[in-house]
Design an enzyme around this catalytic site. Structure first.
Site, short mmCIF file in Angstrom:
data_model
loop_
_atom_site.label_atom_id
_atom_site.label_comp_id
_atom_site.label_asym_id
_atom_site.label_seq_id
_atom_site.Cartn_x
_atom_site.Cartn_y
_atom_site.Cartn_z
N HIS A 161 35.79 8.53 -6.87
CA HIS A 161 35.45 8.68 -8.29
C HIS A 161 34.72 9.97 -8.60
O HIS A 161 34.53 10.30 -9.77
CB HIS A 161 34.73 7.46 -8.87
CG HIS A 161 33.94 6.66 -7.91
ND1 HIS A 161 34.43 5.57 -7.26
CD2 HIS A 161 32.67 6.80 -7.49
CE1 HIS A 161 33.51 5.06 -6.48
NE2 HIS A 161 32.43 5.79 -6.58
N HIS B 211 26.34 14.91 -7.66
CA HIS B 211 27.77 14.68 -7.89
C HIS B 211 28.07 15.06 -9.33
O HIS B 211 27.15 15.41 -10.08
CB HIS B 211 28.13 13.21 -7.61
CG HIS B 211 27.41 12.28 -8.55
ND1 HIS B 211 26.21 11.69 -8.23
CD2 HIS B 211 27.70 11.90 -9.83
CE1 HIS B 211 25.80 10.97 -9.27
NE2 HIS B 211 26.68 11.09 -10.26
N HIS C 106 30.55 14.78 -13.13
CA HIS C 106 31.43 14.04 -14.05
C HIS C 106 32.07 15.05 -15.00
O HIS C 106 31.43 16.03 -15.40
CB HIS C 106 30.63 13.04 -14.89
CG HIS C 106 29.89 12.02 -14.09
ND1 HIS C 106 30.41 10.78 -13.80
CD2 HIS C 106 28.67 12.06 -13.51
CE1 HIS C 106 29.52 10.09 -13.07
NE2 HIS C 106 28.46 10.86 -12.88
N GLU D 160 28.74 13.08 -19.11
CA GLU D 160 28.59 11.70 -19.58
C GLU D 160 27.67 11.68 -20.79
O GLU D 160 27.99 11.11 -21.83
CB GLU D 160 28.06 10.81 -18.45
CG GLU D 160 29.04 10.74 -17.29
CD GLU D 160 28.83 9.53 -16.43
OE1 GLU D 160 27.76 9.43 -15.80
OE2 GLU D 160 29.75 8.67 -16.38
N HIS E 179 24.81 15.38 -11.67
CA HIS E 179 23.73 14.38 -11.59
C HIS E 179 23.04 14.52 -10.23
O HIS E 179 23.68 14.27 -9.20
CB HIS E 179 24.29 12.97 -11.72
CG HIS E 179 24.69 12.61 -13.11
ND1 HIS E 179 25.57 11.58 -13.39
CD2 HIS E 179 24.29 13.11 -14.31
CE1 HIS E 179 25.71 11.48 -14.71
NE2 HIS E 179 24.95 12.39 -15.29
N THR F 211 25.47 5.00 -14.20
CA THR F 211 26.61 5.07 -15.13
C THR F 211 27.88 4.50 -14.51
O THR F 211 28.94 4.56 -15.13
CB THR F 211 26.87 6.53 -15.57
OG1 THR F 211 27.27 7.29 -14.43
CG2 THR F 211 25.64 7.15 -16.22
#
Ligand code: B30
Ligand code: ZN
Length: 227
Positions: free
Chosen positions: A64, A89, A91, A95, A108, A177
């Site tokens: 992911h 990591h 996103h 987010e 994050h 999240t």
């Protein structure tokens, strides 16, 4: 087999709570992340003190996101609270949103204190005109299968290199999240974005075209703003 959580379809965010008995907060939690930053309240907040040190380059594709695990010894201090940096990591898009707008990406940085409480520092990533040298190093050899973890013994970097110069931030209590959406996470969202190139954005998006949870209701929380 069981449906694994994901960002669309049967395993998507609307269905996370139904996928596993442990994921109840994904649907019923009142302090969920991410949030849209709109109304904020100015407060005298403790500055963020980053005491990070060079770490061996580790790259993990967990299916992911791309995650970089950190060797012990890098710390974040906020007032009297001390947290160890565990991993960071990404996103895409970001987010968290600011005034309803999401940035192209977010990093994050996940920290934990001795009591097991998490503090996550969010660094927005925006599209600039030149390659960010750190990301050239981080993503030189991305694992293209998952799960897959690579460690490069001879490649060290200081995770502080990912931070903007200006460390002003917004803060509130929220959650993971991703499932199980556990609450009690201290969110520290840096206001100043860091630039990476269009090519570097594309490099991440080739593998993870969309890995952001929808915005969650603020409910009875206030977003604090260090002015
Ligand atoms: S986040 O920063 O709110 N996106 C975790 C930490 C931070 C965030 C989300 C999740 C976390 O530690 N999750 C538990 C560990 N994971 C394994 C993993 O790191 O990769 C379990 C899981 O999610 O099923 Cu995938
Ligand atoms: Zn995250």
């Amino acid at each position: 087999g069981p449906v694994h959580w994901s960002y669309e379809g049967a395993g998507g965010p609307e269905n996370w709570a139904g996928l596993d008995a442990a994921n109840g907060l994904c649907a019923s939690g009142r302090q969920q992340s991410p949030i849209d930053i709109r109304t904020t309240y100015s407060m005298a907040l403790d500055p963020l003190q980053f005491d990070y040190k060079p770490t061996k380059l580790n790259v993990l594709n967990n299916g992911h996101t791309i995650q970089h695990n950190i060797e012990p010894g890098s710390w974040l201090q906020v007032g009297n609270d001390r947290y160890q940096l565990l991993q960071f990591h990404f996103h895409t898009p970001s987010e968290e949103a600011v005034g309803g707008k999401r940035y192209p990406m977010v990093a994050h940085l996940v920290h934990k204190n001795d009591a097991g409480q998490l503090a996550v520092v969010a660094v927005f990533l925006t599209q600039g005109t030149v390659d960010n040298p750190l990301f050239n190093q981080l993503w030189a050899r991305l694992p293209d299968e998952h799960p897959m973890s690579l460690t490069f013994e001879d490649q060290k970097y200081n995770p502080a290199t990912i931070l903007p110069r200006d460390l002003r931030y917004w803060t509130l209590m929220g959650s993971l999240t991703t499932p199980p959406c556990s609450e009690g996470v201290r969110w520290l969202i840096l206001k100043t974005p860091v630039a990476i190139s269009k090519k570097q954005l594309a490099q991440f998006r080739k593998e993870f075209s969309m890995n952001a949870r929808p915005i969650q209701p603020l409910n009875e929380r206030a977003i604090l703003d260090a002015q």
